[in-house]
Design an enzyme around this catalytic site. Sequence first.
Site, PDB file in Angstrom:
ATOM      1  N   ASP A   1      -4.100  -5.040  11.609  1.00 10.68           N
ATOM      2  CA  ASP A   1      -3.255  -5.572  10.546  1.00 10.68           C
ATOM      3  C   ASP A   1      -3.340  -4.646   9.331  1.00 10.68           C
ATOM      4  OD1 ASP A   1      -2.591  -7.430   8.187  1.00 10.68           O
ATOM      5  OD2 ASP A   1      -2.276  -8.789   9.865  1.00 10.68           O
TER       6      ASP A   1
ATOM      7  N   ASP B   1       2.231  -5.672  10.452  1.00 10.34           N
ATOM      8  CA  ASP B   1       2.713  -5.353   9.110  1.00 10.34           C
ATOM      9  C   ASP B   1       2.425  -3.909   8.721  1.00 10.34           C
ATOM     10  OD1 ASP B   1       0.040  -5.971   9.071  1.00 10.34           O
ATOM     11  OD2 ASP B   1       0.163  -7.448   7.465  1.00 10.34           O
TER      12      ASP B   1
ATOM     13  N   HIS C   1      -8.084 -13.879   7.026  1.00  9.79           N
ATOM     14  CA  HIS C   1      -8.514 -13.909   5.623  1.00  9.79           C
ATOM     15  C   HIS C   1      -9.305 -15.162   5.245  1.00  9.79           C
ATOM     16  CE1 HIS C   1      -6.296 -10.341   4.696  1.00  9.79           C
ATOM     17  NE2 HIS C   1      -5.113 -10.883   4.903  1.00  9.79           N
TER      18      HIS C   1
ATOM     19  N   HIS D   1      -3.493  -5.494   6.364  1.00 16.96           N
ATOM     20  CA  HIS D   1      -4.411  -6.097   5.399  1.00 16.96           C
ATOM     21  C   HIS D   1      -5.810  -6.205   6.021  1.00 16.96           C
ATOM     22  CE1 HIS D   1      -0.355  -7.483   4.271  1.00 16.96           C
ATOM     23  NE2 HIS D   1      -0.806  -7.438   3.024  1.00 16.96           N
TER      24      HIS D   1
END
Length: 379
Positions: free
Chosen positions: A173, A262, A136, A175
């Site tokens: 992931d 996740d 990120h 995200h």
Amino acid sequence: MTNDNVGQSKKLAIVYGAELLTYDFGPEHPFGAKRGKVTWELLKALGIPERDDVLNLNTREASNEELRLFHTQDYIDFVESACKRGFGYLDGGDTPAMLGGFEAAKTVVGSSWSVCEAVMKGQARYGATIVGGLHHAFPGRASGFCVFNDLAVCIQLLRREFKLKRVAYIDIDAHHGDGVMYGFYEDPNVIFIDFHEDGRYLFPGTGAIHELGRGIATGTKFNMPMPPYSGDQSMLRAWDSLVPQLLHDFKPEFILLQMGVDGHGGDPLTELNYSSASYKHIIRSLREQAEEVCDGRLALFGGGGYNLESCALRWTEMIATLIDAELPDFLPDNWRTRYKEITGEEAPVTFQEDFTSDNTLVRVAEMVDWFRMKGLLLS
């Protein structure tokens, strides 16, 4: 850790050490050192770091000069100053400025690069780091628990140090890997393939299917925004529809996988429902593709995962699958004891779990068809 038998080519180069565990935002924060610790303890209990075909690498800090391959000097200075102060946040409220955080973040980047470098130098066929995958972070700001973007810096170093022309970045992931995608959004020499929970429901809110790159890079960025509650059924369909063909056509010289877990069922921050089946299939498939297109050059980076049990089991399982290490039916008793000591929770008993079906397959199939309609996938 020691660099034993560096002159001999191994199957896997792995990096781990106490310095990496300092990348920790405190006991109340979801991104803490326990994630890596319980995983490493399980790898050790299974004897994986001690295998003859595994190269254990030392941790190291990245230099400011290496960081500047992706990050601005002003941002680097800001992180250093804020972490010396030791309070406040590096972003809007997700990523605390911790004492020692600057050095810890540099260690994540440097250690991730050590894994890639070992693969490129022929010291090992594959690479892995548990603490990494900070996808990120942007050139000038932290975001989502990520201070410096080790993945983006590694891509730049691969191109500078080894003159690679085509690099593949794949992200599972939950995200979206926004820092990496936008960092190379106009770069046609980095293919980006990301499977994440639909940004309409989950941070950071990006990664729509129509985000394909810009200019000459259009058609090199691929986003598969998975509907909430997607399980193995949809994930495997999405993966098999995109990855083998895209890698075959692009022919990268190195593949990086951000292996966040996740998306595993039960993660407290997301609403996906993958099981062991997805993660093992992804590794086997990607290893096959790496052998076909880039002489096996493949590196895995930890990423997200906020259920400690899922982190330990799934990361261990992926690393073991990569090197064909046999896993026991039941988890070692000594690890189960250590897990409870570290977490205060009862430890799981086995790696085994059921395949997960879902009711999202129709939507996933529609997205695959959209890529075909755009001429980006063969029919």
